[in-house]
Design a protein around this motif. Structure first.
Motif, short mmCIF file in Angstrom:
data_model
loop_
_atom_site.label_atom_id
_atom_site.label_comp_id
_atom_site.label_asym_id
_atom_site.label_seq_id
_atom_site.Cartn_x
_atom_site.Cartn_y
_atom_site.Cartn_z
N GLY A 1 24.86 25.08 14.57
CA GLY A 1 23.72 25.97 14.82
C GLY A 1 22.43 25.31 14.37
O GLY A 1 22.34 24.09 14.28
N ALA A 2 21.45 26.13 14.06
CA ALA A 2 20.15 25.63 13.62
C ALA A 2 20.30 24.95 12.26
O ALA A 2 20.82 25.53 11.32
N VAL A 3 19.86 23.71 12.19
CA VAL A 3 19.94 22.93 10.96
C VAL A 3 18.53 22.59 10.53
O VAL A 3 17.70 22.17 11.35
N LEU A 4 18.26 22.77 9.26
CA LEU A 4 16.94 22.54 8.71
C LEU A 4 16.58 21.07 8.75
O LEU A 4 17.33 20.22 8.30
N ALA A 5 15.43 20.77 9.30
CA ALA A 5 14.86 19.42 9.28
C ALA A 5 13.60 19.47 8.44
O ALA A 5 12.92 20.49 8.36
N HIS A 6 13.27 18.36 7.79
CA HIS A 6 12.09 18.34 6.92
C HIS A 6 10.82 18.74 7.67
O HIS A 6 9.97 19.43 7.13
N SER A 7 10.69 18.34 8.92
CA SER A 7 9.48 18.67 9.67
C SER A 7 9.37 20.18 9.91
O SER A 7 8.29 20.74 9.92
N GLY B 1 26.60 32.45 11.35
CA GLY B 1 26.78 33.79 11.90
C GLY B 1 25.99 34.07 13.16
O GLY B 1 26.05 35.17 13.70
N ALA B 2 25.25 33.09 13.66
CA ALA B 2 24.41 33.31 14.84
C ALA B 2 25.23 33.70 16.07
O ALA B 2 24.82 34.54 16.86
N THR B 3 26.40 33.10 16.22
CA THR B 3 27.24 33.41 17.38
C THR B 3 27.66 34.87 17.36
O THR B 3 27.57 35.57 18.37
N CYS B 4 28.09 35.36 16.22
CA CYS B 4 28.52 36.76 16.11
C CYS B 4 27.35 37.71 16.27
O CYS B 4 27.45 38.74 16.94
N GLY C 1 42.37 22.60 20.01
CA GLY C 1 41.76 23.38 21.07
C GLY C 1 40.87 24.51 20.59
O GLY C 1 40.77 25.53 21.25
N ALA C 2 40.24 24.34 19.44
CA ALA C 2 39.41 25.40 18.89
C ALA C 2 37.94 25.00 18.89
O ALA C 2 37.62 23.85 18.63
N ALA C 3 37.09 25.95 19.17
CA ALA C 3 35.65 25.74 19.03
C ALA C 3 35.25 26.39 17.72
O ALA C 3 35.39 27.60 17.54
N ILE C 4 34.78 25.59 16.79
CA ILE C 4 34.43 26.08 15.46
C ILE C 4 32.90 26.15 15.36
O ILE C 4 32.24 25.12 15.27
N PRO C 5 32.32 27.34 15.36
CA PRO C 5 30.86 27.41 15.23
C PRO C 5 30.47 27.29 13.75
O PRO C 5 30.99 28.00 12.91
N ALA C 6 29.58 26.38 13.46
CA ALA C 6 29.00 26.25 12.12
C ALA C 6 27.54 26.65 12.28
O ALA C 6 26.65 25.82 12.32
N ASP C 7 27.32 27.96 12.43
CA ASP C 7 25.99 28.43 12.80
C ASP C 7 25.48 29.58 11.93
O ASP C 7 24.56 30.29 12.30
N MET D 1 15.14 35.51 11.11
CA MET D 1 15.93 35.87 12.30
C MET D 1 17.38 35.42 12.18
O MET D 1 18.23 35.91 12.91
N ALA D 2 17.68 34.52 11.28
CA ALA D 2 19.04 34.00 11.11
C ALA D 2 19.89 35.01 10.34
O ALA D 2 19.41 35.61 9.37
N PRO D 3 21.14 35.23 10.74
CA PRO D 3 22.00 36.20 10.05
C PRO D 3 22.13 35.96 8.55
O PRO D 3 22.17 36.91 7.78
N LEU D 4 22.19 34.71 8.12
CA LEU D 4 22.31 34.42 6.69
C LEU D 4 20.95 34.27 6.01
O LEU D 4 20.88 33.92 4.83
N GLN D 5 19.89 34.54 6.76
CA GLN D 5 18.52 34.46 6.24
C GLN D 5 18.14 33.06 5.78
O GLN D 5 17.31 32.88 4.90
N ARG D 6 18.77 32.07 6.37
CA ARG D 6 18.43 30.67 6.09
C ARG D 6 19.02 29.81 7.20
O ARG D 6 19.89 30.25 7.93
N TRP D 7 18.52 28.61 7.29
CA TRP D 7 19.11 27.65 8.22
C TRP D 7 20.16 26.85 7.48
O TRP D 7 20.16 26.78 6.25
N GLY D 8 21.04 26.24 8.25
CA GLY D 8 22.04 25.38 7.65
C GLY D 8 21.45 24.03 7.29
O GLY D 8 20.32 23.71 7.65
N THR D 9 22.24 23.26 6.58
CA THR D 9 21.84 21.90 6.24
C THR D 9 22.77 20.93 6.96
O THR D 9 23.88 21.29 7.36
N SER D 10 22.30 19.72 7.10
CA SER D 10 23.16 18.72 7.74
C SER D 10 24.42 18.50 6.91
O SER D 10 25.49 18.23 7.45
N ARG D 11 24.33 18.68 5.61
CA ARG D 11 25.51 18.54 4.75
C ARG D 11 26.56 19.61 5.08
O ARG D 11 27.76 19.32 5.13
N GLU D 12 26.10 20.83 5.33
CA GLU D 12 27.05 21.90 5.65
C GLU D 12 27.77 21.62 6.97
O GLU D 12 28.98 21.86 7.09
#
Length: 78
Positions: free
Chosen positions: A4-10, A60-63, A52-58, A23-34
């Motif tokens: 999902g949305a990952v925080l970039a320094h810019s 909670g945005a998908t839900c 055969g699984a799609a694993i969203p690392a977002d 607007m993000a369900p967790l009230q923050r963006w993810g990090t590249s580490r996550e």
């Protein structure tokens, strides 16, 4: 793996970050580490039975968007 949305320094320095963060369900963006930790798991022996699984690392945005649907897989018969 769907990242999902990952925080970039810019983005963090820009003025719109706080609005987008709210607007993000967790009230923050993810990090590249996550995202990397999910990839590391999928490449590990611990995920050897995951196929055969799609694993969203977002964060909670998908839900929250209503895009999450029950997975139905028809693998045929043997």
């Amino acid at each position: 793996m769907g990242a999902g949305a990952v925080l970039a320094h810019s983005v963090a320095r820009g003025g719109g970050y706080q609005e987008l963060r709210r607007m993000a369900p967790l009230q923050r963006w993810g990090t590249s580490r996550e995202v990397a930790e999910v990839v590391t798991f999928l490449l590990s022996d611990a995920a050897s039975f995951v196929t055969g699984a799609a694993i969203p690392a977002d964060g909670g945005a998908t839900c929250a968007s209503g895009q999450a649907v029950p997975l139905v897989v028809d693998c045929g018969t043997r």
